[in-house]
Design an enzyme around this catalytic site. Structure first.
Site, short mmCIF file in Angstrom:
data_model
loop_
_atom_site.label_atom_id
_atom_site.label_comp_id
_atom_site.label_asym_id
_atom_site.label_seq_id
_atom_site.Cartn_x
_atom_site.Cartn_y
_atom_site.Cartn_z
N ARG A 222 56.41 26.87 62.41
CA ARG A 222 55.61 28.13 61.79
C ARG A 222 55.90 28.36 60.53
O ARG A 222 56.88 28.15 59.66
CB ARG A 222 56.04 29.31 62.65
CG ARG A 222 55.87 29.16 64.17
CD ARG A 222 56.43 30.54 64.80
NE ARG A 222 56.17 30.26 66.33
CZ ARG A 222 56.99 31.32 67.23
NH1 ARG A 222 57.48 32.22 66.73
NH2 ARG A 222 56.74 30.78 68.54
N LYS B 144 46.38 28.75 64.59
CA LYS B 144 45.59 29.67 64.72
C LYS B 144 44.25 29.60 64.10
O LYS B 144 43.55 30.44 64.24
CB LYS B 144 46.31 31.21 64.53
CG LYS B 144 47.50 31.53 65.41
CD LYS B 144 48.09 32.92 65.14
CE LYS B 144 49.26 33.32 65.65
NZ LYS B 144 49.79 34.62 65.63
N ARG C 124 55.17 29.42 77.10
CA ARG C 124 54.89 29.97 78.20
C ARG C 124 53.50 29.12 78.85
O ARG C 124 52.77 28.49 77.87
CB ARG C 124 54.67 31.31 78.37
CG ARG C 124 55.93 32.07 77.84
CD ARG C 124 55.62 33.56 78.54
NE ARG C 124 56.87 34.42 78.09
CZ ARG C 124 56.74 35.78 78.17
NH1 ARG C 124 55.66 36.28 78.88
NH2 ARG C 124 57.94 36.61 77.60
N ARG D 240 45.27 27.65 75.60
CA ARG D 240 44.60 28.79 74.86
C ARG D 240 44.36 28.41 73.12
O ARG D 240 43.55 28.47 72.54
CB ARG D 240 45.17 30.13 74.81
CG ARG D 240 45.06 30.73 76.21
CD ARG D 240 45.39 32.12 76.06
NE ARG D 240 46.89 32.50 76.15
CZ ARG D 240 47.80 32.22 76.88
NH1 ARG D 240 47.24 32.14 78.18
NH2 ARG D 240 49.10 32.59 76.61
N GLY E 162 62.27 35.15 80.42
CA GLY E 162 63.49 35.19 81.07
C GLY E 162 64.27 34.29 80.02
O GLY E 162 63.90 33.73 79.05
N HIS E 163 65.63 33.95 80.18
CA HIS E 163 66.68 33.26 79.39
C HIS E 163 67.50 32.66 80.45
O HIS E 163 67.53 32.76 81.63
CB HIS E 163 67.31 34.39 78.72
CG HIS E 163 66.65 34.68 77.40
ND1 HIS E 163 66.37 33.98 76.61
CD2 HIS E 163 65.93 36.01 77.15
CE1 HIS E 163 65.72 34.59 75.49
NE2 HIS E 163 65.58 35.94 75.84
N ASP E 164 68.67 31.87 79.83
CA ASP E 164 69.31 30.92 80.59
C ASP E 164 70.00 31.76 81.71
O ASP E 164 70.05 31.24 83.04
CB ASP E 164 70.48 30.63 79.65
CG ASP E 164 71.30 29.37 80.19
OD1 ASP E 164 72.23 29.69 81.15
OD2 ASP E 164 71.50 28.12 79.88
N ILE E 165 70.55 32.85 81.52
CA ILE E 165 71.47 33.67 82.56
C ILE E 165 70.44 33.98 83.84
O ILE E 165 70.80 33.91 84.88
CB ILE E 165 71.78 34.95 81.92
CG1 ILE E 165 72.78 35.55 82.80
CG2 ILE E 165 70.76 35.80 81.56
CD1 ILE E 165 73.41 36.89 82.32
N ASN E 166 69.17 33.98 83.57
CA ASN E 166 68.08 34.33 84.89
C ASN E 166 67.83 33.14 85.45
O ASN E 166 67.61 33.33 86.46
CB ASN E 166 66.85 35.17 84.03
CG ASN E 166 67.00 36.20 83.18
OD1 ASN E 166 66.75 36.06 81.92
ND2 ASN E 166 67.66 37.27 83.60
N ASP F 91 69.61 26.08 79.62
CA ASP F 91 69.19 25.48 78.43
C ASP F 91 69.24 24.18 77.81
O ASP F 91 68.23 23.54 77.53
CB ASP F 91 69.38 26.70 77.35
CG ASP F 91 68.84 27.79 77.08
OD1 ASP F 91 67.84 28.17 77.73
OD2 ASP F 91 69.25 28.70 76.05
#
Length: 375
Positions: A38, A60, A83, A89, A123-127, A154
């Site tokens: 980016r 974009k 995601r 898209r 979410g993240h690693d812990i989740n 991760d």
């Protein structure tokens, strides 16, 4: 670059964490990795951007998407970590890109996977390790589970699993197979890493809860101890011969509390005795006392200490990359060793050269730059 993966071209759509880690591993071993970034470079440590080229393309815009598709037409693999549905898209989903390039391996890195009730949730690693059944057993009995930094989901269950999946699919292509999608979910990978724990559970050797099993701290012969200087020591004397050396070195050979190693009813007493004993001397004195004894005792080092440890220094486990200390490429291959990693490029440094390599004329490159498609 030299390395086992020399000749492979990978296009990485820059994200955070596990996707860049996978791309770094492939780049370290010789793949040409093109990182589409980016404007501004995005979020995340630049150390994970080593060993590849950098382009900035505005995805974009229709022109930016067209440029990205051209790059992917020339590639063996793609890595993306958005995601589910984001790349579709943008007009860069696997159906389109594999349609452009039927041999393309399209690697997708997500936390929850491409489908399932949580697929679209943040979410993240812990989740991820929480629902995979991994986090529940890590920590101290009677206290909440302790997150093991973000190594398990991760990087172990995410980036490394994606690298394995990419190479498996690329090998299939080399053997005549078609391109395909690699769906690398960190929940799946974390669960896979815990395969031995599931085997222990099936054998009746598992107890739920933090620090409740032999390998999570319940046993005196596989845990950590505090020393008198506030530093820590690790003990991994699982096998009876190693336990015998440890007990003898601690002067406990004839102590009745240490007559049995594998009887859990005595573990609490043994741990209390070892806690008190290790707290009487500094860490490095214990290291010296057990040096070359085979007791499976090692100091718990800080990152700075780890980089300077004689074993790591002898193997070159840590190296300088762009003036900073980083882990060296791993694993090591005898016949096709990896070159030293190259430092992260400036964001967008290679955009024009990459476009020229695709056959874009100087005039077309100038038009795209003027339109803000890249910089």
């Amino acid at each position: 670059m030299a390395g086992a993966l020399a000749g492979l071209r990978i296009v990485e759509f820059a994200g955070i964490g596990p996707g860049p880690f996978c791309a770094m591993m492939l780049g370290d071993h010789g793949a040409e990795v093109i990182r589409i970034e980016r404007h501004g470079g995005g979020f995340g440590p630049r150390s994970l951007a080593r060993s590849r080229r950098s382009a900035v393309i505005d995805l974009k815009t229709p022109e930016g998407v067209s440029v990205a598709r051209d790059l992917c037409r020339s590639a063996d693999g793609v890595i993306e970590g958005f995601r589910p549905g984001v790349m579709e898209r943008l007009g860069l989903g696997p159906e389109l890109l594999i349609g452009d390039n039927p041999k393309l391996v399209y690697g997708r890195m997500t936390g929850w996977g491409q489908e399932g009730p949580l697929a679209d949730a943040p979410g993240h690693d812990i989740n991820y390790i929480a629902i995979a059944g991994v986090l529940e057993g890590i920590g101290i009995p009677g206290q909440p589970p302790v997150p093991p930094f973000n190594y398990v989901a991760d990087y172990g269950g995410g980036g490394m699993m994606l690298a394995f999946g990419m190479l498996a699919a690329l090998l299939s292509v080399q053997r005549g197979g078609a391109g395909q999608v690699v769906d690398a979910a960190m929940t799946d990978g974390a669960a896979m890493i815990a395969a031995m724990s599931w085997g222990m559970r099936a054998a009746g050797l598992w107890r739920d809860g933090p620090g409740a099993t032999m390998l999570s701290g319940a046993a005196p012969f596989y845990r950590t101890y505090a020393c008198s200087d506030g530093k820590f020591i690790s003990v991994g004397a699982i096998e009876p011969q190693f336990w015998a050396v440890l007990v003898e070195g601690l002067g406990l050979k004839d102590d009745p509390d240490f007559a049995s190693q594998l009887d859990p009813s005595g573990w609490t007493r043994q741990i209390a005795r070892l806690d008190a004993l290790f707290a009487t001397r500094p860490r490095d004195e214990w290291v010296d006392a057990f040096d070359s004894t085979g007791a499976c005792v090692a100091p718990i080092l800080t990152m700075a200490e780890a980089a300077a440890h004689p074993h790591n220094a002898a193997r070159g486990t840590f190296i300088e990359v762009g003036g900073k200390t980083e882990p060296a490429p791993a694993p090591r291959l005898s016949g096709t060793p990896a070159d030293p990693p190259t430092p992260p490029r400036e964001v967008g440094e290679d955009t024009e050269a990459l476009l020229a390599g695709l056959g874009y004329s100087p005039e077309r490159i100038a038009e795209l730059r003027a339109a803000g498609t890249f910089r």
